[in-house]
Design a protein around this motif. Structure first.
Motif, PDB file in Angstrom:
ATOM      1  N   THR A   1      -1.320  -3.676  -6.920  1.00 53.54           N
ATOM      2  CA  THR A   1      -0.637  -4.521  -5.941  1.00 53.54           C
ATOM      3  C   THR A   1       0.593  -3.834  -5.361  1.00 53.54           C
ATOM      4  OG1 THR A   1       0.530  -5.660  -7.754  1.00 53.54           O
ATOM      5  CG2 THR A   1      -1.487  -6.684  -6.914  1.00 53.54           C
ATOM      6  N   ASP A   2       1.292  -3.044  -6.159  1.00 49.17           N
ATOM      7  CA  ASP A   2       2.430  -2.285  -5.629  1.00 49.17           C
ATOM      8  C   ASP A   2       1.974  -1.315  -4.540  1.00 49.17           C
ATOM      9  OD1 ASP A   2       4.274  -3.547  -7.212  1.00 49.17           O
ATOM     10  OD2 ASP A   2       4.574  -1.869  -8.592  1.00 49.17           O
ATOM     11  N   THR A   3       0.840  -0.660  -4.776  1.00 49.06           N
ATOM     12  CA  THR A   3       0.319   0.297  -3.801  1.00 49.06           C
ATOM     13  C   THR A   3      -0.057  -0.403  -2.504  1.00 49.06           C
ATOM     14  OG1 THR A   3      -0.526   1.668  -5.598  1.00 49.06           O
ATOM     15  CG2 THR A   3      -1.389   2.104  -3.411  1.00 49.06           C
ATOM     16  N   ILE A   4      -0.696  -1.556  -2.617  1.00 49.44           N
ATOM     17  CA  ILE A   4      -1.021  -2.326  -1.409  1.00 49.44           C
ATOM     18  C   ILE A   4       0.248  -2.696  -0.658  1.00 49.44           C
ATOM     19  CG2 ILE A   4      -1.992  -4.470  -0.505  1.00 49.44           C
ATOM     20  CD1 ILE A   4      -3.964  -4.422  -2.838  1.00 49.44           C
ATOM     21  N   GLY A   5       1.234  -3.222  -1.392  1.00 57.45           N
ATOM     22  CA  GLY A   5       2.475  -3.650  -0.759  1.00 57.45           C
ATOM     23  C   GLY A   5       3.165  -2.540   0.005  1.00 57.45           C
ATOM     24  N   GLN A   6       3.096  -1.318  -0.523  1.00 58.77           N
ATOM     25  CA  GLN A   6       3.736  -0.175   0.124  1.00 58.77           C
ATOM     26  C   GLN A   6       2.919   0.379   1.283  1.00 58.77           C
ATOM     27  OE1 GLN A   6       4.222   2.548  -3.142  1.00 58.77           O
ATOM     28  NE2 GLN A   6       5.515   1.121  -4.293  1.00 58.77           N
ATOM     29  N   ALA A   7       1.600   0.227   1.222  1.00 57.42           N
ATOM     30  CA  ALA A   7       0.737   0.926   2.182  1.00 57.42           C
ATOM     31  C   ALA A   7       0.196   0.064   3.311  1.00 57.42           C
ATOM     32  CB  ALA A   7      -0.441   1.561   1.440  1.00 57.42           C
ATOM     33  N   THR A   8       0.073  -1.248   3.089  1.00 53.65           N
ATOM     34  CA  THR A   8      -0.615  -2.062   4.081  1.00 53.65           C
ATOM     35  C   THR A   8       0.202  -2.245   5.356  1.00 53.65           C
ATOM     36  OG1 THR A   8      -1.847  -4.105   4.454  1.00 53.65           O
ATOM     37  CG2 THR A   8       0.227  -4.289   3.229  1.00 53.65           C
TER      38      THR A   8
ATOM     39  N   GLU B   1       0.055  -8.265   7.128  1.00 56.17           N
ATOM     40  CA  GLU B   1       0.718  -9.240   6.265  1.00 56.17           C
ATOM     41  C   GLU B   1      -0.268  -9.921   5.335  1.00 56.17           C
ATOM     42  OE1 GLU B   1       3.699 -11.359   4.464  1.00 56.17           O
ATOM     43  OE2 GLU B   1       3.808  -9.610   5.786  1.00 56.17           O
ATOM     44  N   PHE B   2      -1.515 -10.097   5.762  1.00 58.16           N
ATOM     45  CA  PHE B   2      -2.505 -10.746   4.914  1.00 58.16           C
ATOM     46  C   PHE B   2      -2.619 -10.047   3.568  1.00 58.16           C
ATOM     47  CE2 PHE B   2      -6.788 -10.854   3.154  1.00 58.16           C
ATOM     48  CZ  PHE B   2      -7.019 -12.214   3.045  1.00 58.16           C
ATOM     49  N   TYR B   3      -2.740  -8.724   3.580  1.00 59.34           N
ATOM     50  CA  TYR B   3      -2.910  -7.993   2.327  1.00 59.34           C
ATOM     51  C   TYR B   3      -1.613  -7.882   1.541  1.00 59.34           C
ATOM     52  CZ  TYR B   3      -7.705  -7.000   3.548  1.00 59.34           C
ATOM     53  OH  TYR B   3      -9.033  -7.144   3.844  1.00 59.34           O
ATOM     54  N   ARG B   4      -0.498  -7.848   2.236  1.00 57.76           N
ATOM     55  CA  ARG B   4       0.783  -7.848   1.521  1.00 57.76           C
ATOM     56  C   ARG B   4       0.957  -9.161   0.743  1.00 57.76           C
ATOM     57  NH1 ARG B   4       3.448  -6.533   5.481  1.00 57.76           N
ATOM     58  NH2 ARG B   4       3.543  -4.298   5.057  1.00 57.76           N
ATOM     59  N   LYS B   5       0.628 -10.269   1.390  1.00 60.01           N
ATOM     60  CA  LYS B   5       0.743 -11.572   0.730  1.00 60.01           C
ATOM     61  C   LYS B   5      -0.290 -11.715  -0.381  1.00 60.01           C
ATOM     62  CE  LYS B   5       0.618 -16.541   1.699  1.00 60.01           C
ATOM     63  NZ  LYS B   5       0.395 -17.588   2.733  1.00 60.01           N
ATOM     64  N   LEU B   6      -1.522 -11.263  -0.124  1.00 58.57           N
ATOM     65  CA  LEU B   6      -2.575 -11.345  -1.133  1.00 58.57           C
ATOM     66  C   LEU B   6      -2.184 -10.563  -2.379  1.00 58.57           C
ATOM     67  CD1 LEU B   6      -5.525 -12.256  -1.809  1.00 58.57           C
ATOM     68  CD2 LEU B   6      -6.279 -10.073  -0.809  1.00 58.57           C
ATOM     69  N   ALA B   7      -1.649  -9.369  -2.201  1.00 59.42           N
ATOM     70  CA  ALA B   7      -1.232  -8.545  -3.335  1.00 59.42           C
ATOM     71  C   ALA B   7      -0.139  -9.225  -4.143  1.00 59.42           C
ATOM     72  CB  ALA B   7      -0.761  -7.178  -2.843  1.00 59.42           C
ATOM     73  N   ALA B   8       0.841  -9.807  -3.461  1.00 55.39           N
ATOM     74  CA  ALA B   8       1.929 -10.488  -4.162  1.00 55.39           C
ATOM     75  C   ALA B   8       1.414 -11.689  -4.942  1.00 55.39           C
ATOM     76  CB  ALA B   8       3.001 -10.923  -3.161  1.00 55.39           C
ATOM     77  N   GLU B   9       0.492 -12.439  -4.343  1.00 56.62           N
ATOM     78  CA  GLU B   9      -0.077 -13.607  -5.016  1.00 56.62           C
ATOM     79  C   GLU B   9      -0.899 -13.188  -6.231  1.00 56.62           C
ATOM     80  OE1 GLU B   9      -2.242 -15.643  -1.995  1.00 56.62           O
ATOM     81  OE2 GLU B   9      -0.449 -16.551  -1.098  1.00 56.62           O
ATOM     82  N   LEU B  10      -1.652 -12.102  -6.090  1.00 55.53           N
ATOM     83  CA  LEU B  10      -2.457 -11.617  -7.213  1.00 55.53           C
ATOM     84  C   LEU B  10      -1.562 -11.211  -8.377  1.00 55.53           C
ATOM     85  CD1 LEU B  10      -5.080 -10.689  -8.563  1.00 55.53           C
ATOM     86  CD2 LEU B  10      -4.820  -8.496  -7.357  1.00 55.53           C
ATOM     87  N   ARG B  11      -0.542 -10.436  -8.090  1.00 50.84           N
ATOM     88  CA  ARG B  11       0.346  -9.981  -9.168  1.00 50.84           C
ATOM     89  C   ARG B  11       1.007 -11.166  -9.871  1.00 50.84           C
ATOM     90  NH1 ARG B  11       4.930  -5.231  -9.097  1.00 50.84           N
ATOM     91  NH2 ARG B  11       5.914  -5.782 -11.072  1.00 50.84           N
TER      92      ARG B  11
END
Length: 200
Positions: A141-148, A151-161
């Protein structure tokens, strides 16, 4: 916690796992913004920005890939699940779907007052978090947050973590975290098209 609250919680947790899993399958629409970003993050043919497979985060994956995939598949088979799609068992969406199935089975067992069966499901959830899902969710999820760029994937990653951290707390699971993502990961994989389980 009352029996009814236990049941409701297990059903809600199952629903949440399934909802998160859907976000990590490639969306329909070859040229949609989400599909293009999914491909950029997870499906590049030479160097993957954010591997969506657990084994790709293991620095010793040349040695560990076979045993790790076999262990994950063993978890699935132990609960009567066989993949009905051509996909590796360590895909993030499949690991989340598996946890959804376990939570659902737990809820059904509680409804029937089959406490021993419910405990088997709970024990499997804790073990799977410790051995697999909980180990790589933070770096993933950190990698997604840094790379995406979406916003959909940034939010999805945060929710997953946040959700997996709450699950680890619920079960008292203490996975050994993978500290950092691999660099310039090269991998071969099929583009995910959605999950299904034979016999479900």
């Amino acid at each position: 916690m009352s029996a009814m609250n236990e049941i409701e919680l297990a059903f809600e947790r199952s629903r949440r796992y399934a909802e998160l899993a859907r976000g990590f399958w490639r969306p329909d629409g070859a040229q949609s913004r989400r599909s293009l970003e999914y491909d950029r993050l997870f499906c590049h043919r030479t160097s993957v920005i954010c591997p969506i497979y657990e084994v790709e985060y293991d620095r010793n994956r040349a040695v560990s890939q076979g045993p790790t995939l076999a262990d994950i598949a063993g978890f699935y088979r132990a609960f009567g699940l066989e993949l009905a799609v051509s996909e590796r068992p360590d895909h993030m969406a499949l690991e989340l779907e598996f946890m959804s199935v376990l939570a659902y089975k737990e809820a059904l067992a509680l409804q029937k007052d089959l406490r021993e069966h419910a405990e088997i499901c709970r024990d499997a959830q804790k073990k799977f978090l410790e051995a697999h899902l909980g180990r790589w969710v933070v770096v993933f999820t950190d990698t997604i947050g840094q790379a995406t760029q979406l916003e959909f994937y940034r939010k999805l990653a945060a929710e997953l973590r946040e959700f997996i951290e709450s699950e680890c707390a619920l079960f008292g699971a203490r996975p050994t975290m993978i500290a950092e993502r691999p660099t310039a990961v090269e991998t071969e994989h099929a583009v995910p098209c959605g999950a299904s389980w034979a016999g479900c």
